[in-house]
Design an enzyme around this catalytic site. Sequence first.
Site, PDB file in Angstrom:
ATOM      1  CE  LYS A   1      -4.551  -1.239   0.609  1.00 47.32           C
ATOM      2  NZ  LYS A   1      -4.510  -2.646   0.926  1.00 47.32           N
TER       3      LYS A   1
ATOM      4  CB  SER B   1      -0.759  -8.260  -1.284  1.00 46.87           C
ATOM      5  OG  SER B   1      -1.655  -9.099  -0.584  1.00 46.87           O
TER       6      SER B   1
HETATM    7  C1  LIG Z   1      -5.238  -3.614   0.399  1.00 47.73           C
HETATM    8  C2  LIG Z   1      -4.716  -4.996   0.312  1.00 47.73           C
HETATM    9  C3  LIG Z   1      -5.093  -5.876  -0.731  1.00 47.73           C
HETATM   10  C4  LIG Z   1      -6.122  -5.523  -1.782  1.00 47.73           C
HETATM   11  O1  LIG Z   1      -5.777  -4.419  -2.570  1.00 47.73           O
HETATM   12  P1  LIG Z   1      -6.901  -3.680  -3.435  1.00 47.73           P
HETATM   13  O2  LIG Z   1      -6.193  -2.616  -4.159  1.00 47.73           O
HETATM   14  O3  LIG Z   1      -7.933  -3.162  -2.471  1.00 47.73           O
HETATM   15  O4  LIG Z   1      -7.505  -4.734  -4.333  1.00 47.73           O
HETATM   16  C5  LIG Z   1      -4.497  -7.128  -0.768  1.00 47.73           C
HETATM   17  N1  LIG Z   1      -3.611  -7.518   0.174  1.00 47.73           N
HETATM   18  C6  LIG Z   1      -3.245  -6.716   1.189  1.00 47.73           C
HETATM   19  C7  LIG Z   1      -2.274  -7.233   2.179  1.00 47.73           C
HETATM   20  C8  LIG Z   1      -3.774  -5.430   1.293  1.00 47.73           C
HETATM   21  O5  LIG Z   1      -3.405  -4.640   2.311  1.00 47.73           O
END
Ligand SMILES: *Cc1c(COP(=O)(O)O)cnc(C)c1O
Length: 342
Positions: free
Chosen positions: A65, A318
């Site tokens: 993010k 992510s």
């Molecule tokens: C925010 C987030 C997502 C999803 O991202 P989007 O842009 O809302 O689809 C996935 N994994 C993690 C760890 C996140 O913090």
Amino acid sequence: MSPVHDGSTGASLPSVTLADIRRARERIAPIARRTPLVYSAALSERVGTAVHLKLECLQVTGSFKVRGAANRMLQLTAEEKARGVVTVSTGNHGRAVAYVAGRLGIPAVICMSERVPAGKVEAIRALGAEVVLHGEGYDEAERHSFRLQRERGLVRIEGFDDPFVIAGQGTIGLELLEDLPGIDTAIVPLSGGGLISGIALALKSGERLIRVVGVSQDRAPVMVHSLRAGRPIELPEEETLADALAGGIGIENRHTFRMVRELVDETVLVTEEEIAAGIVFALEQDRLVVEGGGAVGIAALLHGHVSGLGRTVAVVVSGGNIASRLLHTLLEGASSGEGRDA
Ligand SMILES: *Cc1c(COP(=O)(O)O)cnc(C)c1O
């Protein structure tokens, strides 16, 4: 960057272009890390094709993010920077905004409900942001944030539905193309769609045909249901191990719904048990601490939900912000063979 709309609900100019993602990459380089891409022997063996993991769990603040937040906040004018920014988030977006604000010397207000656990509040406060607790739930905290925005002239930093945020997340796609030129399929966690929109745009801009697959939790997957309905819809939120994926896409969604519809080849869903297995697999096999939202791609592969993988696969891991106690519980459940209900 041309977030320009023609005013109708139909055609609009593209929100983000490859050039925007390239510019984002240069802009955010001093703040966001270029994360490693590692080959996973264990996952490759299980799936029967070469699987690589893009480790955004090792990103500063523990999730991707920070890329989008940095790209957005570096666009602010001097005057906007002096007044400050506001957002509503208890999780990875709030952390990222607080961190970037600290690095750039921008005052940041992060609104949350009064029911948010003290640990989450402290994590964001420790980054130097002003935490404002208001109301019993997300909606009240959000309404309060709009009030503060007006009163103090703050700039709202969106979590996903913003062209600069999407371009920032898209920098992951550029790194994937460089580190894995033969990539056939990218598997990406999907919630509001900022992450996958940016990555898909970058991956689909080249000569090669690259498949992009989104993975959501099966508990209230709002984007997936919106795609089926043909328009953004709302669903009641449900508890999930993938807490970073919970929440809506905004009924007034401007960018990500359309981008996901146009750029993403397939979406798949994973159960709570599968997410738990993904978290445990990442720790035991690849020695990686991964949160639920970060593990959905691994979970989808482990359980055979993605077809047509090709020979070279990248999974975007992510985020890594999982509470130690939850990780402990999941590991105990796995070793006693009881699954996640242990
Ligand atoms: C925010 C987030 C997502 C999803 O991202 P989007 O842009 O809302 O689809 C996935 N994994 C993690 C760890 C996140 O913090």
